[in-house]
Design a protein around this motif. Sequence first.
Motif, PDB file in Angstrom:
ATOM      1  N   GLN A 193      16.087  23.371  61.398  1.00 31.76           N
ATOM      2  CA  GLN A 193      15.903  24.359  60.340  1.00 31.76           C
ATOM      3  C   GLN A 193      15.076  23.859  59.162  1.00 31.76           C
ATOM      4  OE1 GLN A 193      19.641  26.116  59.195  1.00 31.76           O
ATOM      5  NE2 GLN A 193      19.892  27.122  61.164  1.00 31.76           N
ATOM      6  N   HIS A 226      17.791  34.241  70.552  1.00 32.91           N
ATOM      7  CA  HIS A 226      18.412  33.127  69.839  1.00 32.91           C
ATOM      8  C   HIS A 226      19.601  33.556  69.002  1.00 32.91           C
ATOM      9  CE1 HIS A 226      15.056  29.881  70.079  1.00 32.91           C
ATOM     10  NE2 HIS A 226      15.365  30.359  71.245  1.00 32.91           N
ATOM     11  N   TRP A 267      20.227  31.140  65.403  1.00 32.73           N
ATOM     12  CA  TRP A 267      18.914  30.496  65.263  1.00 32.73           C
ATOM     13  C   TRP A 267      17.758  31.452  65.105  1.00 32.73           C
ATOM     14  CZ3 TRP A 267      17.784  25.675  64.091  1.00 32.73           C
ATOM     15  CH2 TRP A 267      18.833  24.754  64.139  1.00 32.73           C
ATOM     16  N   VAL A 291      13.936  28.586  62.870  1.00 29.48           N
ATOM     17  CA  VAL A 291      13.325  27.355  63.377  1.00 29.48           C
ATOM     18  C   VAL A 291      12.089  26.974  62.554  1.00 29.48           C
ATOM     19  CG1 VAL A 291      12.273  26.225  65.376  1.00 29.48           C
ATOM     20  CG2 VAL A 291      14.160  27.847  65.702  1.00 29.48           C
TER      21      VAL A 291
END
Length: 113
Positions: free
Chosen positions: A16, A43, A47, A51
């Motif tokens: 992250q 995701h 998530w 990302v």
Amino acid sequence: MTGFERCQATRLCIFQEPSGRGVDAGTLEPDVLPGGVTGNKNHSATWDGKVVSVSNRSDKFACFYDGAGYGAWHFGTCTVRAYVVPPGQETTLPSLYQRQISSHKLADAESKC
């Protein structure tokens, strides 16, 4: 350990923050697709859109997509099928791609992205 070195051999890891920092995860590829490709088409809230950097210690090409279900990237009139991280590479994503990834695949050839 605070960066990319946290990613274990043979894994695809997402982070992250830049340079493998911040919260990390080893990816899961629950979808089995044609041609020996595996993937994760969603995701989820954990998530999706978070990302910033990637470590690809797998032996496959990591193919990242803008939308759930392996959606292409659209930049004005330009469309890019996937953002690809080759095997053995680690990177902080370019700003256009940061916090935009919603799905990914692992493929034995970049052309299968």
